[in-house]
Design an enzyme around this catalytic site. Sequence first.
Site, PDB file in Angstrom:
ATOM      1  N   THR A 192      -4.327   0.260  -3.729  1.00 56.55           N
ATOM      2  CA  THR A 192      -4.924   1.419  -4.386  1.00 56.55           C
ATOM      3  C   THR A 192      -4.831   1.228  -5.897  1.00 56.55           C
ATOM      4  OG1 THR A 192      -4.279   2.827  -2.537  1.00 56.55           O
ATOM      5  CG2 THR A 192      -4.781   3.924  -4.624  1.00 56.55           C
ATOM      6  N   ASP A 216      -0.009   2.764   8.076  1.00 53.24           N
ATOM      7  CA  ASP A 216      -1.159   2.025   7.558  1.00 53.24           C
ATOM      8  C   ASP A 216      -0.731   0.687   6.952  1.00 53.24           C
ATOM      9  OD1 ASP A 216      -3.579   1.115   6.691  1.00 53.24           O
ATOM     10  OD2 ASP A 216      -4.220   3.023   5.841  1.00 53.24           O
ATOM     11  N   LYS A 247       1.989   4.721  -1.074  1.00 53.40           N
ATOM     12  CA  LYS A 247       1.467   5.905  -1.757  1.00 53.40           C
ATOM     13  C   LYS A 247       1.767   7.088  -0.852  1.00 53.40           C
ATOM     14  CE  LYS A 247      -3.222   4.877  -0.049  1.00 53.40           C
ATOM     15  NZ  LYS A 247      -4.639   4.664  -0.454  1.00 53.40           N
ATOM     16  N   ASP A 302       0.813  -1.227   0.000  1.00 58.34           N
ATOM     17  CA  ASP A 302       0.000   0.000   0.000  1.00 58.34           C
ATOM     18  C   ASP A 302       0.840   1.268   0.000  1.00 58.34           C
ATOM     19  OD1 ASP A 302      -2.473   1.140  -0.245  1.00 58.34           O
ATOM     20  OD2 ASP A 302      -2.937   1.143   1.883  1.00 58.34           O
ATOM     21  N   ASN A 306       0.297   7.369   2.622  1.00 53.80           N
ATOM     22  CA  ASN A 306       0.706   6.430   3.667  1.00 53.80           C
ATOM     23  C   ASN A 306       2.141   6.617   4.125  1.00 53.80           C
ATOM     24  OD1 ASN A 306      -1.796   5.268   3.800  1.00 53.80           O
ATOM     25  ND2 ASN A 306      -1.291   3.517   2.508  1.00 53.80           N
TER      26      ASN A 306
END
Length: 339
Positions: free
Chosen positions: A191, A171, A155, A153, A158
Amino acid sequence: MGMTLARLRDNFEKETIDNEDLSQLELADLKTISTLGIGGFGRVNLVKHVDSDKVFALKILNKAHVKKMNQQDHVLNERNILAACRNDFIVRLHRSFRDSERLYMLMEYCPGGEVWAMLRNWGRFDEQTARFYCAAALEAFDYLHRHFIIYRDLKPENMLLDKNGIPKLADFGFAKCLKSESGRTFTFCGTAEYVAPEIILNKGQSLGVDLWALGIFMYELVSGTPPFASTDPMFTYNSILKGVQSLAWPKYFSESAKSLICKFCRREPAQRLGYGRIEDARRDPWFQGFDFVAFRNHTMRPPIKPKLRSPTDTQNFDRFPSFDNFSSGEDDSGWDFEF
């Protein structure tokens, strides 16, 4: 998962004095200051210890909502992995709590907010700035991948900045511990703009999905938007399957930046630069002159130093309501027994 995480925890038997102090802390000792964020599965509050100046981020999950969304495994993975991790570029989980209705994770507060918020304000980063945050992701992935942990995850939303501007991954709801370096998992998550081709094609995910995401992350930092952005997920997925070679690169990308993104985003996971050996990515020409030793020692000056008025300052976060619409109620089924 158990054996790998147990080995990871064994590396860190000596807890800091700070964490020994926290061993007696209870939920009743915490006062809520404000809400830092609301996600799909819970909220994060800024809390303060009533008898000291210590501040924390408290992640709160309604058990009924977690169960309704079938996220039990992801929640348990997040708690177990973060409890075992000790790395300067990963947000620290201090303690976890549970009651009849909710789960709580008491975490390090990073008052600088999300790298995404800084990117939104700046429009896009120059490559020197982007290099600093890509290096943080590399260091975190090096640590996680050595313990067969897949993050899934990455990005700008995060990656958080602590009070000194040090970037930290947060996260871990999609993180998972694989059985081996070549292990695979098949859950479709992440995502849309960041998922790797093998996730879309359901070929099984290895540690290579994080390297693909690092290429997308690098592109977004330098340009301000991810390369495969669309309001239609199916269009996004089809663009991803066409590959980065189909991209029209903005003129301000250096040749070394384009080259490294292409190396991270190779179609075959095992061929992505850094797969099985993150050091190869550190030695890429785009990182030439970047002092990873100084970076790890925090003697390198961060490109962004958060402006803070006090330890409980939240100016680097967006405003959120103090309520949400998550399903609530008691859940005594016991799936969270070890939380």
